[in-house]
Design an enzyme around this catalytic site. Structure first.
Site, PDB file in Angstrom:
ATOM      1  NE  ARG A  77      38.924  37.793  36.701  1.00 10.28           N
ATOM      2  CZ  ARG A  77      40.049  37.420  37.289  1.00 10.28           C
ATOM      3  NH1 ARG A  77      41.108  38.206  37.308  1.00 10.28           N
ATOM      4  NH2 ARG A  77      40.128  36.260  37.877  1.00 10.28           N
ATOM      5  CG  HIS A 121      40.517  37.022  42.974  1.00  7.98           C
ATOM      6  ND1 HIS A 121      40.671  37.348  41.650  1.00  7.98           N
ATOM      7  CD2 HIS A 121      41.764  37.133  43.499  1.00  7.98           C
ATOM      8  CE1 HIS A 121      41.930  37.641  41.385  1.00  7.98           C
ATOM      9  NE2 HIS A 121      42.629  37.521  42.502  1.00  7.98           N
ATOM     10  CD  GLU A 166      46.384  33.347  39.599  1.00 10.32           C
ATOM     11  OE1 GLU A 166      46.969  33.396  40.691  1.00 10.32           O
ATOM     12  OE2 GLU A 166      46.801  33.909  38.578  1.00 10.32           O
ATOM     13  CG  ASN A 296      44.371  34.810  35.983  1.00 10.29           C
ATOM     14  OD1 ASN A 296      43.434  35.107  35.246  1.00 10.29           O
ATOM     15  ND2 ASN A 296      44.268  34.791  37.297  1.00 10.29           N
ATOM     16  CE1 TYR A 298      49.963  39.349  36.132  1.00  7.09           C
ATOM     17  CE2 TYR A 298      48.906  37.237  36.577  1.00  7.09           C
ATOM     18  CZ  TYR A 298      48.882  38.623  36.610  1.00  7.09           C
ATOM     19  OH  TYR A 298      47.780  39.280  37.098  1.00  7.09           O
ATOM     20  CD  GLU A 370      44.617  37.952  37.683  1.00  4.34           C
ATOM     21  OE1 GLU A 370      45.823  37.998  38.009  1.00  4.34           O
ATOM     22  OE2 GLU A 370      43.709  37.623  38.473  1.00  4.34           O
TER      23      GLU A 370
END
Ligand code: BG6
Length: 482
Positions: A77, A121, A166, A296, A298, A370
């Protein structure tokens, strides 16, 4: 709920890895590329790498793809730099820019790696920014045209498209990314106007994929994270729901259902930040129709109700990414979670919870675009990089993803951040995420040579065994523990 027999990862599961154009390519002004807002960033602390050379992937992509193939990636990606393809954002198309992405995609396909393409992005063409950026309606048209150029050009080679990376982070943490709107008397209102324009642009891009490429699948790629209440105090629960609506569902309800989330809309009204909606916008949103939701992840967030005696800003992230807002919610750290060296809490179980929330809400296949751990990796004299902390982080998250599969969630693939070391959004190259080490410092480009980290061999084994699925098994355990 604990499952006694974990579900295997489905055949064809897209074990992948991610990057973005400006963080990995370099060649910032090569072969006709125009500058982006990233190239114009001025707020990076002195001594922090800029993005001019990055990992020099533009010139070394063949070597990098050979390593990706050795790693066993089934998908890669990456993002297209809008200003490489259309240097001023809405004018002439740059044939050299298109040619680069043809070479990249062809090399991936030849290596048996499926390209997953993010259209945008963070790197808006600077020429558009100077004319008002996302505050200006014309940028919506420019994005739709750019999306149509991409899909017309690459639609026979690319199956999976992602629109905007995002978008929620661009709105919530604009200053950490150097993306604050041009001078405005009410920057927050302006940001939500920009947000609305991006939502319309995204919907039109999704429609374009369906019109131009019958085999194309497309979806948004926000950063989604479950939000915990600080306690069982009902007011903390309301605060957590408010933050989740503002952070998560505002973006995905619009992308999937074509409407604003009720709680988020009330919040925007309360603050005086509701966007102007032009005739046709809601019809555009409704016609967007994603085929998948990429996200994504985290870390999670924990928030409480605002209190006069405590600061509203707090929580898991580094100082640029603290959460909280007077009168709405207060960010707090979560005592059940460990924090990494960059101040981010680690929450693999929150990953499972996030999967479940997303799937229950939208019933669309999910693609992780992500997930990863930034660390100060050390290149040893023998070329080794011992990153057992990354193996541990990724292993724990993959194990929770498998729990989510057993929960019944439809997961298409997993593309951790990042395939190869690159320049972090605001913390330079000191904060590394890759499976492949790139030998460079902040200012000193050194050899730019590539070195396989311990996590490379580990992820290679995970992929080869399709995530190992039969037991709570050894492949997910770091080598020093296995
Ligand atoms: C995501 C972005 O926010 O997180 C990436 O999509 C970014 O571009 C990644 O690099 C990790 O964040 P950071 O700030 O550590 O680079």
């Amino acid at each position: 709920m604990q499952h006694q027999s974990p579900r295997p990862f489905p055949p064809g599961f897209l074990w992948g890895a991610s990057t973005s154009a400006y963080q990995v390519e370099g060649a910032w002004n090569t072969d006709g590329k125009g500058p982006s807002v990233i190239d114009a960033r001025t707020e990076l602390p002195p001594g922090t790498a800029d993005f001019t050379v990055a990992s020099d992937h533009y010139h070394r992509f063949a070597e990098d793809i050979a390593l990706f193939a050795e790693l066993g990636l089934r998908a890669y990606r990456f993002s297209v730099a809008w200003s490489r393809v259309i240097p001023d954002g809405d004018g002439a198309v740059n044939p050299a820019g298109l040619a680069f992405y043809h070479r990249l995609i062809d090399a991936l396909l030849a290596a048996g790696i499926e390209p997953i393409v993010t259209m945008y992005h963070f790197d808006l063409p600077q020429a558009l920014q100077e004319r008002g950026g996302w505050s200006r309606r014309a940028t919506v048209d420019a994005f739709e045209r750019y999306a149509r150029v991409l899909v017309s050009e690459f639609g026979d080679k690319v199956r999976h498209w992602l629109t905007i990376n995002e978008q929620n982070v661009m709105i919530l943490f604009a200053s950490a990314l150097g993306l604050e709107p041009p001078r405005s008397s009410d920057p927050q209102r302006e940001l939500y106007q920009q947000n609305h324009h991006m939502l319309v642009a995204q919907a039109r891009a999704m429609r374009a994929v369906h019109e131009i490429s019958p085999r194309g699948k497309v979806g948004p790629a926000p950063n989604i994270a479950c939000v915990y209440p600080a306690s069982s105090d009902p007011l903390d629960v309301v605060a957590a729901e408010d933050f989740s609506a503002i952070r998560n569902w505002l973006y995905l309800d619009a992308a999937v259902h074509g409407r604003y989330n009720t709680t988020a809309w009330a919040y925007l009204g309360e603050r005086g930040w509701r966007p102007r909606i032009e005739p046709g916008d809601m019809e555009d949103l409704a016609a967007g129709r994603p085929d998948l939701v990429a996200f994504n992840y985290y870390t999670s967030h924990t928030v409480g109700a605002p209190r006069d005696d405590e600061p509203e800003l707090g929580g898991s992230a580094d100082q640029h990414l603290l959460v909280g807002e007077a009168g709405t919610y207060r960010g707090v750290s979560n005592p059940h979670l460990a924090t990494n060296e960059f101040g981010w809490e680690t929450d693999p179980v929150g990953f499972r919870t996030t999967f479940r929330q997303l799937y229950d809400r939208y019933r669309l296949p999910l693609l992780v675009t992500e997930n990863g751990l930034g660390g100060r990796d050390v290149l040893e004299a023998d070329g080794a990089v011992h990153d057992s902390y990354r193996i541990e982080y990724l292993g724990e998250h993959i194990a929770q993803m498998r729990e989510a599969l057993a929960d019944g969630v439809d997961v298409l693939g997993y593309c951790p951040w990042s395939a190869i070391d690159l320049v972090s959004t605001h913390q330079g190259v000191a904060k590394r995420y890759g499976f492949i080490y790139v030998d460079r410092g902040e200012d000193d480009l050194r050899t730019l040579g590539r070195h396989r980290k311990d996590s490379f061999a580990w992820y290679q084994r995970v992929i080869a065994a399709n995530g190992l699925s039969h037991s709570r098994d050894t492949a997910l355990v770091p080598p020093h523990q296995g």
